[in-house]
Design a protein around this motif. Structure first.
Motif, short mmCIF file in Angstrom:
data_model
loop_
_atom_site.label_atom_id
_atom_site.label_comp_id
_atom_site.label_asym_id
_atom_site.label_seq_id
_atom_site.Cartn_x
_atom_site.Cartn_y
_atom_site.Cartn_z
N ARG A 322 0.84 -1.19 0.00
CA ARG A 322 0.00 0.00 0.00
C ARG A 322 0.88 1.24 0.00
O ARG A 322 1.97 1.25 0.58
N ALA A 323 0.42 2.30 -0.68
CA ALA A 323 1.16 3.56 -0.72
C ALA A 323 0.19 4.72 -0.49
O ALA A 323 -1.02 4.60 -0.75
N ILE A 324 0.73 5.84 -0.01
CA ILE A 324 -0.10 7.00 0.37
C ILE A 324 0.53 8.30 -0.12
O ILE A 324 1.76 8.46 -0.08
N LEU A 325 -0.31 9.21 -0.58
CA LEU A 325 0.11 10.57 -0.92
C LEU A 325 -0.84 11.55 -0.24
O LEU A 325 -2.03 11.60 -0.54
N ALA A 326 -0.31 12.32 0.72
CA ALA A 326 -1.11 13.34 1.41
C ALA A 326 -0.84 14.68 0.74
O ALA A 326 0.29 15.00 0.39
N PHE A 327 -1.89 15.50 0.55
CA PHE A 327 -1.71 16.79 -0.11
C PHE A 327 -2.83 17.75 0.27
O PHE A 327 -3.88 17.34 0.77
#
Length: 372
Positions: A322-327
């Motif tokens: 799993r991967a995450i990008l917060a913005f």
């Protein structure tokens, strides 16, 4: 009473027509029913309606699996027969559909002896939309030479004509692609939910996949069709992406996923409404399809100007992470995009392109992080 009975009869008749539109092969969509010997000259079909359920024009050949052309053995993926579209050859079939509904056409094709083989797929009468798709088939993604392709359209009328045309003209009039297994599937445009701001984030809604083939379905770039066979998503690149199923591949979640098979030329995108200044989290799964696609893989994810690189070391035997990008949203509309950083080839010496699998893509505002 007679009036009521007649009305019920008409309603039932309408129901039968609607229910007759089933996902799967068109009538004689695999060309197993062929011309009579009197309607052929060698392998060439000489009568316009010789192939049951189809109408043809130009140089069309009826090919049996295992037939030889010089040193080349012609393979048919399903059943025993296929057709070959030579110079300016066209096959077409009339279908009953539901006006206004979206459909995806899936067909299998293989190149033979022409240098630049391509196919023009169209639906009429969609005059205003000018619905057609041009498929170059020089790049082969499967190891046996056959690939399946998807194309989508919206039906303008209840009766449509589906055509597959080889516009090429070669010195050898018979040269051209083989066609087999033509199918139709109804598409239901997905909606955003409280659990996901992205439409069709798990890729469960998409084109028909032939149950007896093991190479998935190629979805062409958006420049080649007005309606995506992958509802909610745009293939924003020069090359196709591959739609895969859990029956033949390792799929991280559910029954369907996307394989990014052509590096940075194989990009997937969706534009979503966002609130300026609000925080969001984009999460997604990266893995491999258990198809001998080995090595270091990287999926680059973009949310507007924000990006993250999700690396995955593949052994070609299935697996995912799993991967995450917060913005923070800088616009009222944010473009979400994915592509594979590298080109990858299968380790089975077939020379077939492959790549990382993308699945279970979610976009949530930061206050709903517990759903990620």
């Amino acid at each position: 009473m007679q009036t009521i009975s007649l009305l019920l009869l008409l309603i039932c008749a309408t129901c039968r027509i609607a229910s007759s539109i089933k996902d799967g092969l068109l009538p004689n969509g695999n060309f197993e029913y062929g011309p009579k010997p009197s309607e052929m000259k060698g392998t060439k079909v000489v009568s316009p309606k010789a192939i049951p359920n189809w109408e043809i024009s130009g140089v069309v050949e009826y090919i049996k699996s295992g037939q030889k052309q010089g040193d080349m053995l012609l393979i048919v993926p399903e059943g025993a027969f296929a057709v070959r579209l030579g110079n300016d050859a066209l096959i077409k079939q009339t279908m009953k559909v539901i006006k206004g509904m979206f459909y995806s056409l899936t067909f299998s094709a293989a190149r033979t002896c022409a240098q630049e083989e391509r196919l023009n797929v169209s639906v009429s009468p969609n005059y205003e939309k000018n619905d057609y798709g041009l498929f170059p088939i020089q790049t082969m993604y499967s190891s046996n030479g056959w690939d399946s392709y998807a194309w989508a359209f919206q039906a303008d009328e209840p009766l449509i004509e589906i055509s597959i045309h080889n516009p090429g003209v070669e010195e050898d009039a018979a040269c051209g692609p083989l066609i087999d297994s033509v199918a139709l599937k109804t598409l239901y445009p997905p909606k955003r939910t409280p659990a996901n701001l992205l439409k069709n984030g798990n890729f469960e809604e998409g084109p028909y996949i032939f149950p007896n083939t093991s190479w998935g379905v190629l979805i062409p770039p958006h420049i080649e069709d007005d309606h995506s066979p992958l509802p909610g998503w745009i293939i924003e690149s020069l090359k196709a992406v591959k739609y895969i199923d859990s029956e033949h591949f390792s799929v991280p979640e559910g029954k369907r996923a996307i394989e990014l098979v052509a590096g940075k030329e194989s990009a997937l995108a969706q534009v979503v409404k966002t609130t300026i200044g609000r925080s969001y989290v984009l999460s997604f799964t990266v893995g491999d399809a258990n198809n001998a696609c080995e090595g270091s893989m990287v999926v680059e994810a973009f949310a507007g100007k924000n990006t993250v690189k999700a690396s995955y070391q593949s052994k070609g035997k299935g697996g995912f992470k799993r991967a995450i990008l917060a913005f923070k949203a800088e616009s009222s509309r944010t473009r979400i995009m994915f592509y594979s950083t590298f080109y990858t080839m299968k380790s089975d010496n077939s020379g077939s392109l492959c790549g990382p699998v993308l699945d279970d893509v979610k976009l949530l505002s930061v206050r709903k992080l517990h759903h990620v």
